[in-house]
Design an enzyme around this catalytic site. Structure first.
Site, PDB file in Angstrom:
ATOM      1  N   ASP A  23       4.546   8.437  -9.516  1.00 42.40           N
ATOM      2  CA  ASP A  23       4.905   7.166  -8.809  1.00 42.40           C
ATOM      3  C   ASP A  23       5.962   7.296  -7.807  1.00 42.40           C
ATOM      4  OD1 ASP A  23       7.268   8.032 -10.214  1.00 42.40           O
ATOM      5  OD2 ASP A  23       7.494   6.305 -11.525  1.00 42.40           O
ATOM      6  N   GLU A  25       8.772   8.925  -7.779  1.00 46.66           N
ATOM      7  CA  GLU A  25      10.121   8.937  -7.923  1.00 46.66           C
ATOM      8  C   GLU A  25      10.364  10.499  -8.093  1.00 46.66           C
ATOM      9  OE1 GLU A  25      11.002   7.648 -11.891  1.00 46.66           O
ATOM     10  OE2 GLU A  25      10.726   5.643 -11.512  1.00 46.66           O
ATOM     11  N   GLN A  83      22.757  -0.146  12.475  1.00 42.73           N
ATOM     12  CA  GLN A  83      22.859  -1.277  12.031  1.00 42.73           C
ATOM     13  C   GLN A  83      24.562  -1.264  11.514  1.00 42.73           C
ATOM     14  OE1 GLN A  83      20.790  -3.932  12.047  1.00 42.73           O
ATOM     15  NE2 GLN A  83      22.306  -5.387  11.313  1.00 42.73           N
ATOM     16  N   LYS A 180      21.518  -2.357  28.722  1.00 44.67           N
ATOM     17  CA  LYS A 180      20.359  -2.459  28.242  1.00 44.67           C
ATOM     18  C   LYS A 180      20.444  -3.614  27.379  1.00 44.67           C
ATOM     19  CE  LYS A 180      19.120  -0.129  24.051  1.00 44.67           C
ATOM     20  NZ  LYS A 180      18.952   1.462  23.468  1.00 44.67           N
ATOM     21  N   ASP A 208      21.821  10.485  25.046  1.00 41.15           N
ATOM     22  CA  ASP A 208      21.957   9.698  24.157  1.00 41.15           C
ATOM     23  C   ASP A 208      22.071  10.258  22.647  1.00 41.15           C
ATOM     24  OD1 ASP A 208      22.481   6.903  23.345  1.00 41.15           O
ATOM     25  OD2 ASP A 208      20.222   6.678  23.598  1.00 41.15           O
ATOM     26  N   THR A 213      11.587   5.695  19.054  1.00 45.24           N
ATOM     27  CA  THR A 213      10.508   5.220  19.815  1.00 45.24           C
ATOM     28  C   THR A 213      10.386   5.663  21.147  1.00 45.24           C
ATOM     29  OG1 THR A 213      11.290   3.184  20.969  1.00 45.24           O
ATOM     30  CG2 THR A 213      10.459   2.931  18.627  1.00 45.24           C
ATOM     31  N   GLY A 215      11.453   4.343  23.536  1.00 48.35           N
ATOM     32  CA  GLY A 215      11.682   3.377  24.716  1.00 48.35           C
ATOM     33  C   GLY A 215      12.822   3.411  25.426  1.00 48.35           C
TER      34      GLY A 215
HETATM   35  C1  R5P Z   1      20.669   2.609  20.101  1.00 44.47           C
HETATM   36  O1  R5P Z   1      21.392   1.962  20.877  1.00 44.47           O
HETATM   37  C2  R5P Z   1      20.738   4.049  20.494  1.00 44.47           C
HETATM   38  O2  R5P Z   1      21.971   4.661  21.071  1.00 44.47           O
HETATM   39  C3  R5P Z   1      19.392   4.598  20.896  1.00 44.47           C
HETATM   40  O3  R5P Z   1      19.452   4.432  22.467  1.00 44.47           O
HETATM   41  C4  R5P Z   1      18.345   3.819  20.510  1.00 44.47           C
HETATM   42  O4  R5P Z   1      18.396   3.667  19.227  1.00 44.47           O
HETATM   43  C5  R5P Z   1      16.892   4.688  20.866  1.00 44.47           C
HETATM   44  O5  R5P Z   1      16.068   4.054  20.138  1.00 44.47           O
HETATM   45  P1  R5P Z   1      14.500   4.068  20.969  1.00 44.47           P
HETATM   46  O6  R5P Z   1      14.136   5.261  21.048  1.00 44.47           O
HETATM   47  O7  R5P Z   1      13.651   3.259  20.067  1.00 44.47           O
HETATM   48  O8  R5P Z   1      14.663   3.184  22.167  1.00 44.47           O
END
Ligand code: R5P
Length: 292
Positions: A23, A25, A83, A180, A208, A213, A215
């Protein structure tokens, strides 16, 4: 990662058996005598994030019952860090929930690497050793090219600026940042809208905390190119999902991607990708925190 760190320190990794039932766990069994010993528990909160988190909590419970002298958590990648505040009324404060879980588990200290924001530190009552990868990333970046003078270090968003300054400082290069905008009603949706700083006719290195993703880095690179940047390199402390690397590597405007191994990289490593190990950094942190 734990094996690499143990090797750096010249110690043997403690044995634990972790099995998964049908399951899903997990059951954790620690096969070591750790009574009165200082135990370091290493676990990145990488995907599958929730599974790794629960496994970590069960492991700690098993260890605690064996009565160690003290336990120190090493979380190379602190998941749920994004978050870090309630952005919209009604949202959970995930970064604090995870901090509470780590504290309630019985750790005396947390060692972690490049948190998404320093705000997370205030959610802890136990001491937190917050390590930066800026120095190791900028050293490797520096070895990849000839001169620093035509380069600018770019923060792909406002939050990244502080670490980008640390990255740029030993290289003696200037910094810039990208504004951003995030759409909180959609997941993983954001736009890089404006560059502040001189990047026209310069080579840019973006630094960073993480990519999940791809992105932020890809949109950032496209915008830098549009604004007249020449060569673009990206450097990240945590590559959370393998597909993000594929996306960044496939992006023609980016000539190289530097990441660390806070999260192990799945599959074949593309040639554009350079992976730096944080094992020496963690081994040093363990040595300096063992008796504190
Ligand atoms: C968010 O503010 C983080 O510093 C990264 O810039 C962000 O989480 C990158 O996530 P992604 O690759 O999805 O754009």
């Amino acid at each position: 990662m734990a094996q690499k760190v143990a090797k750096e320190l010249g110690v043997i990794l403690g044995k634990a058996e972790i099995i998964r039932f049908a399951d899903t766990e997990s059951r954790v069994w620690v096969e070591e005598d750790i009574q009165d010993k200082i135990v370091f528990v290493l676990q990145p909160f990488s995907p599958p994030v929730d599974e790794n988190l629960v496994e970590f909590l069960l492991l700690i419970d098993a260890l605690k019952r064996l009565r160690p002298k003290k336990m120190i958590a090493i979380v190379p990648y602190y998941g749920y860090g994004r978050q870090d505040k309630v952005f919209r009324k009604g949202e959970a404060l995930s970064a604090q929930v995870v901090a509470d879980l780590i504290e309630a588990a019985g750790f005396e200290k947390l060692i972690t690497i490049h948190l998404h924001s320093l705000r997370i530190l205030k959610y802890f009552k136990i001491p937190v050793v917050h390590l930066s990868t800026a120095s190791i990333c900028s050293q490797v970046f520096s070895s990849l090219k000839n001169e620093n003078k035509d380069w600018v270090a770019v923060a792909p968003d406002e939050v990244a600026q502080k670490e980008v300054k640390k990255f740029a400082q030993p290289l003696g290069i200037t910094t810039a940042y990208i504004e951003k905008k995030r759409d909180y009603t959609k997941k993983d949706k954001h736009r890089s809208i404006k560059v502040t700083g001189q990047i026209k006719g310069k080579n840019c290195v973006m630094f960073d905390d993480l990519s999940s993703t791809g992105g932020t880095i890809v949109h950032g690179a496209k915008l830098l190119k549009e604004k007249g940047a020449k060569k673009i390199i990206a450097a990240l402390s945590h590559l959370v999902v393998g597909e993000a690397a594929e996306k960044i590597v496939a992006e023609k405007t980016i000539s190289q991607l530097i990441i660390t191994d806070t999260i192990s990289y799945p599959g074949q490593k593309p040639t554009k990708l350079k992976i730096i190990s944080v094992a020496p950094l963690l081994a040093e942190a363990i040595k300096s925190n063992i008796n504190q």
